[in-house]
Scaffold this motif. Structure first.
Motif, PDB file in Angstrom:
ATOM      1  N   GLU A  21      37.315  35.541  33.532  1.00 10.63           N
ATOM      2  CA  GLU A  21      36.885  36.665  34.353  1.00 10.63           C
ATOM      3  C   GLU A  21      37.729  37.881  33.978  1.00 10.63           C
ATOM      4  O   GLU A  21      38.938  37.759  33.749  1.00 10.63           O
ATOM      5  CB  GLU A  21      37.065  36.369  35.848  1.00 10.63           C
ATOM      6  N   SER A  22      37.089  39.050  33.910  1.00 11.90           N
ATOM      7  CA  SER A  22      37.787  40.285  33.571  1.00 11.90           C
ATOM      8  C   SER A  22      37.716  41.241  34.749  1.00 11.90           C
ATOM      9  O   SER A  22      36.648  41.431  35.329  1.00 11.90           O
ATOM     10  CB  SER A  22      37.157  40.940  32.338  1.00 11.90           C
ATOM     11  N   PHE A  23      38.861  41.850  35.074  1.00 12.13           N
ATOM     12  CA  PHE A  23      38.952  42.756  36.207  1.00 12.13           C
ATOM     13  C   PHE A  23      39.558  44.079  35.747  1.00 12.13           C
ATOM     14  O   PHE A  23      40.748  44.134  35.404  1.00 12.13           O
ATOM     15  CB  PHE A  23      39.821  42.152  37.320  1.00 12.13           C
ATOM     16  N   ARG A  24      38.738  45.128  35.720  1.00 10.51           N
ATOM     17  CA  ARG A  24      39.240  46.439  35.325  1.00 10.51           C
ATOM     18  C   ARG A  24      40.020  47.038  36.494  1.00 10.51           C
ATOM     19  O   ARG A  24      39.553  47.013  37.631  1.00 10.51           O
ATOM     20  CB  ARG A  24      38.088  47.352  34.928  1.00 10.51           C
ATOM     21  N   LEU A  25      41.228  47.551  36.214  1.00 13.09           N
ATOM     22  CA  LEU A  25      42.105  48.023  37.275  1.00 13.09           C
ATOM     23  C   LEU A  25      41.578  49.315  37.891  1.00 13.09           C
ATOM     24  O   LEU A  25      41.130  50.225  37.184  1.00 13.09           O
ATOM     25  CB  LEU A  25      43.514  48.252  36.741  1.00 13.09           C
ATOM     26  N   ALA A  26      41.661  49.391  39.213  1.00  9.54           N
ATOM     27  CA  ALA A  26      41.142  50.563  39.918  1.00  9.54           C
ATOM     28  C   ALA A  26      41.952  51.813  39.617  1.00  9.54           C
ATOM     29  O   ALA A  26      41.410  52.920  39.572  1.00  9.54           O
ATOM     30  CB  ALA A  26      41.124  50.294  41.419  1.00  9.54           C
ATOM     31  N   ASP A  27      43.259  51.663  39.399  1.00 11.54           N
ATOM     32  CA  ASP A  27      44.107  52.836  39.183  1.00 11.54           C
ATOM     33  C   ASP A  27      44.274  53.192  37.717  1.00 11.54           C
ATOM     34  O   ASP A  27      44.876  54.206  37.381  1.00 11.54           O
ATOM     35  CB  ASP A  27      45.485  52.611  39.821  1.00 11.54           C
ATOM     36  N   ASP A  28      43.765  52.348  36.813  1.00  8.94           N
ATOM     37  CA  ASP A  28      43.838  52.633  35.384  1.00  8.94           C
ATOM     38  C   ASP A  28      42.697  51.884  34.702  1.00  8.94           C
ATOM     39  O   ASP A  28      42.829  50.718  34.349  1.00  8.94           O
ATOM     40  CB  ASP A  28      45.183  52.210  34.794  1.00  8.94           C
ATOM     41  N   ALA A  29      41.571  52.558  34.518  1.00  9.55           N
ATOM     42  CA  ALA A  29      40.377  51.902  33.985  1.00  9.55           C
ATOM     43  C   ALA A  29      40.544  51.439  32.543  1.00  9.55           C
ATOM     44  O   ALA A  29      39.714  50.688  32.037  1.00  9.55           O
ATOM     45  CB  ALA A  29      39.181  52.843  34.093  1.00  9.55           C
ATOM     46  N   GLU A  30      41.621  51.881  31.872  1.00  8.98           N
ATOM     47  CA  GLU A  30      41.849  51.437  30.499  1.00  8.98           C
ATOM     48  C   GLU A  30      42.496  50.059  30.441  1.00  8.98           C
ATOM     49  O   GLU A  30      42.565  49.454  29.374  1.00  8.98           O
ATOM     50  CB  GLU A  30      42.730  52.452  29.770  1.00  8.98           C
ATOM     51  N   GLN A  31      42.992  49.555  31.578  1.00 11.67           N
ATOM     52  CA  GLN A  31      43.637  48.255  31.612  1.00 11.67           C
ATOM     53  C   GLN A  31      42.732  47.224  32.282  1.00 11.67           C
ATOM     54  O   GLN A  31      42.066  47.516  33.278  1.00 11.67           O
ATOM     55  CB  GLN A  31      44.980  48.329  32.340  1.00 11.67           C
ATOM     56  N   VAL A  32      42.736  46.021  31.716  1.00 11.01           N
ATOM     57  CA  VAL A  32      41.886  44.939  32.211  1.00 11.01           C
ATOM     58  C   VAL A  32      42.730  43.680  32.380  1.00 11.01           C
ATOM     59  O   VAL A  32      43.460  43.277  31.460  1.00 11.01           O
ATOM     60  CB  VAL A  32      40.723  44.660  31.233  1.00 11.01           C
ATOM     61  N   LEU A  33      42.648  43.070  33.552  1.00  9.29           N
ATOM     62  CA  LEU A  33      43.272  41.779  33.814  1.00  9.29           C
ATOM     63  C   LEU A  33      42.265  40.687  33.483  1.00  9.29           C
ATOM     64  O   LEU A  33      41.140  40.696  33.993  1.00  9.29           O
ATOM     65  CB  LEU A  33      43.701  41.684  35.277  1.00  9.29           C
ATOM     66  N   VAL A  34      42.648  39.761  32.616  1.00  7.73           N
ATOM     67  CA  VAL A  34      41.766  38.673  32.194  1.00  7.73           C
ATOM     68  C   VAL A  34      42.390  37.346  32.608  1.00  7.73           C
ATOM     69  O   VAL A  34      43.568  37.094  32.327  1.00  7.73           O
ATOM     70  CB  VAL A  34      41.539  38.694  30.669  1.00  7.73           C
ATOM     71  N   THR A  35      41.610  36.515  33.285  1.00  7.82           N
ATOM     72  CA  THR A  35      42.093  35.208  33.729  1.00  7.82           C
ATOM     73  C   THR A  35      41.190  34.110  33.187  1.00  7.82           C
ATOM     74  O   THR A  35      39.994  34.335  32.940  1.00  7.82           O
ATOM     75  CB  THR A  35      42.111  35.115  35.271  1.00  7.82           C
ATOM     76  N   TYR A  36      41.757  32.921  33.023  1.00  7.85           N
ATOM     77  CA  TYR A  36      41.012  31.753  32.553  1.00  7.85           C
ATOM     78  C   TYR A  36      41.218  30.599  33.525  1.00  7.85           C
ATOM     79  O   TYR A  36      42.321  30.429  34.056  1.00  7.85           O
ATOM     80  CB  TYR A  36      41.487  31.326  31.161  1.00  7.85           C
ATOM     81  N   HIS A  37      40.192  29.809  33.735  1.00  2.00           N
ATOM     82  CA  HIS A  37      40.346  28.611  34.561  1.00  2.00           C
ATOM     83  C   HIS A  37      39.360  27.539  34.090  1.00  2.00           C
ATOM     84  O   HIS A  37      38.351  27.851  33.429  1.00  2.00           O
ATOM     85  CB  HIS A  37      40.111  28.931  36.044  1.00  2.00           C
ATOM     86  N   ALA A  38      39.681  26.298  34.425  1.00  2.00           N
ATOM     87  CA  ALA A  38      38.832  25.169  34.064  1.00  2.00           C
ATOM     88  C   ALA A  38      38.138  24.635  35.306  1.00  2.00           C
ATOM     89  O   ALA A  38      38.606  24.806  36.434  1.00  2.00           O
ATOM     90  CB  ALA A  38      39.667  24.073  33.411  1.00  2.00           C
ATOM     91  N   GLU A  39      37.016  23.989  35.115  1.00  2.00           N
ATOM     92  CA  GLU A  39      36.304  23.373  36.233  1.00  2.00           C
ATOM     93  C   GLU A  39      37.173  22.274  36.840  1.00  2.00           C
ATOM     94  O   GLU A  39      37.693  21.420  36.117  1.00  2.00           O
ATOM     95  CB  GLU A  39      34.980  22.789  35.753  1.00  2.00           C
ATOM     96  N   PRO A  40      37.354  22.295  38.167  1.00  2.00           N
ATOM     97  CA  PRO A  40      38.220  21.283  38.808  1.00  2.00           C
ATOM     98  C   PRO A  40      37.766  19.863  38.486  1.00  2.00           C
ATOM     99  O   PRO A  40      36.577  19.549  38.496  1.00  2.00           O
ATOM    100  CB  PRO A  40      38.043  21.587  40.307  1.00  2.00           C
ATOM    101  N   GLY A  41      38.733  19.009  38.174  1.00  2.00           N
ATOM    102  CA  GLY A  41      38.447  17.619  37.876  1.00  2.00           C
ATOM    103  C   GLY A  41      37.976  17.343  36.468  1.00  2.00           C
ATOM    104  O   GLY A  41      37.759  16.185  36.098  1.00  2.00           O
TER     105      GLY A  41
END
Length: 302
Positions: free
Chosen positions: A256-276
Motif C-alpha cells: 500500500e502506498s500513502f502520499r503524505l499530506a504535508d509533502d506530496a513528493e514523499q510516499v510511505l510504502v508498506t508491505y504485508h502478508a495474508e495472515p496465516g
C-alpha cells in the motif's frame, strides 16, 4: 532507519518540456485504433500506427492545425478545457491526464526548488521504527529511498551500506543483478519504476538530478531506454509483489502506498502478508532475525 542527504552530482541539462509533451501525445495517439473510438478503419491504406492527427482533432473538437501545434510541443496557450477534451479523446487515465496538464501548462503548478534537501519528519521516522512486523520505507523525488525500518532491510537488503546517491529504486532495479533476482515479475517492477519517474519528470522537468539519472540509466541499461521511450506514466498505488528472498524463499506481499499530506513528493510504502499464509510465517522469521540484529552505525539517525 536512514534519512538520505542530497549529494550534488555532475551538472546535467534539464529535460525538454516541449519534447516531452510532443512525444507523450504522439505515443498516446499511436496506441489507439480507429475502431477503439468508433471511427472507420481503412486498413491497408493507413501509413501511421494508431489514429491520424486529423482523427484525434475531430474527436477532441479542435482544428487539425491547433492539435498539430500542441503535438509539436507548443502548449503555451492551451486551455484546461481543450486539454480535458484531448485527454478524453486519447482515453487517458487519471495519471496520464495529470501528466498531460503538467507538461502542457507547467507554470500553473507551484513547484518546490528541485535542488532542495529531502527531509523526513522525525515523527514519521519514529512511526517506521514502531512498525516492527511490517516492511516499510519512504520514497521521495526521483524514487529516492529516504528512510526505512529494520523489516525493510530484512526483505530488501541493507540500504545503509550503500552510498546515499545509490539509494534509489531506479538504480537498484536496473543496475543491481540481485534486485533482478529478488522480484519474480522483474519486468513489471521495472515498468512501474520508469512510469513513476515519468510522472516526476512531468512535475519537475527542470530537475538536473533527474535528468542526470535518466541519462545515466539510458547509457547503462537498454531495458531502461526501451521503457523510457514508451512514455508511460503511473501513480504509486497498491497491489501485490512476488519476491524470491535468498533466505526464506518465495514471498507474496501486498503493498500500500500513502502520499503524505504535508509533502506530496514523499510516499510511505508498506508491505504485508495474508495472515496465516506461508509468506506471513516467512515474514515472522525475518522479523525475529531483524530484531536480534544490532542497528548498524551507518543507519543511526542524524
Amino acid at each position: 532507519m536512514e534519512e538520505q542527504p542530497e549529494t550534488v552530482r555532475e551538472p546535467a541539462s534539464a529535460l525538454d518540456p516541449r519534447a516531452e509533451l510532443s512525444e507523450f501525445l504522439r505515443t498516446r495517439r499511436a496506441r489507439l485504433k480507429p475502431e477503439d473510438v468508433g471511427l472507420p478503419d481503412f486498413g491497408r491504406h493507413r501509413r501511421v500506427p494508431g489514429l491520424r492527427r486529423e482523427e484525434l482533432a475531430q474527436l477532441a473538437g479542435v482544428s487539425v492545425a491547433y492539435y498539430t501545434r500542441l503535438e509539436q510541443g507548443n502548449g503555451r496557450n492551451v486551455s484546461a478545457e481543450v486539454l480535458d477534451s484531448i485527454a478524453r479523446a486519447l482515453r487517458l487515465n487519471d495519471a496520464e491526464h495529470a501528466h498531460l496538464v503538467h507538461l502542457a501548462k507547467p507554470k500553473q503548478h507551484k513547484k518546490k526548488p528541485a535542488g532542495r534537501t529531502q527531509q523526513v519528519r522525525g515523527a514519521l521516522r519514529q512511526l517506521l521504527d514502531t512498525m516492527d512486523t511490517v516492511p516499510a520505507y519512504v520514497t521521495g523525488r526521483r524514487s529516492d529511498i529516504l528512510a526505512w525500518n529494520r523489516m525493510a532491510t530484512a526483505v530488501f537488503g541493507d540500504w545503509a551500506e550503500l552510498p546515499a546517491q545509490e539509494r534509489n529504486w531506479a538504480r537498484l532495479v536496473f543496475l543491481r543483478p540481485d534486485y533482478r533476482d529478488l522480484f519474480v515479475q522483474w519486468e513489471q517492477k521495472a515498468s512501474d519504476v520508469v512510469s513513476f519517474l515519468r510522472m516526476d519528470a512531468g512535475c519537475s522537468p527542470d530537475d538536473p538530478r533527474l535528468a542526470s539519472l535518466v541519462g545515466e540509466l539510458s547509457v547503462k541499461s537498454e531495458e531502461f531506454r526501451r521503457l523510457w521511450a514508451m512514455h508511460d506514466v503511473k501513480e504509486k498505488g497498491y497491489g501485490v509483489k512476488n519476491l524470491r528472498h535468498p533466505l526464506v524463499g518465495d514471498l507474496t506481499l501486498s503493498y500500500e502506498s500513502f502520499r503524505l499530506a504535508d509533502d506530496a513528493e514523499q510516499v510511505l510504502v508498506t508491505y504485508h502478508a495474508e495472515p496465516g499464509s506461508p509468506s506471513a510465517e516467512a515474514l515472522r522469521l525475518l522479523g525475529s532475525w531483524a530484531a536480534d540484529a544490532p542497528r548498524p552505525a551507518s543507519s543511526a539517525r542524524p
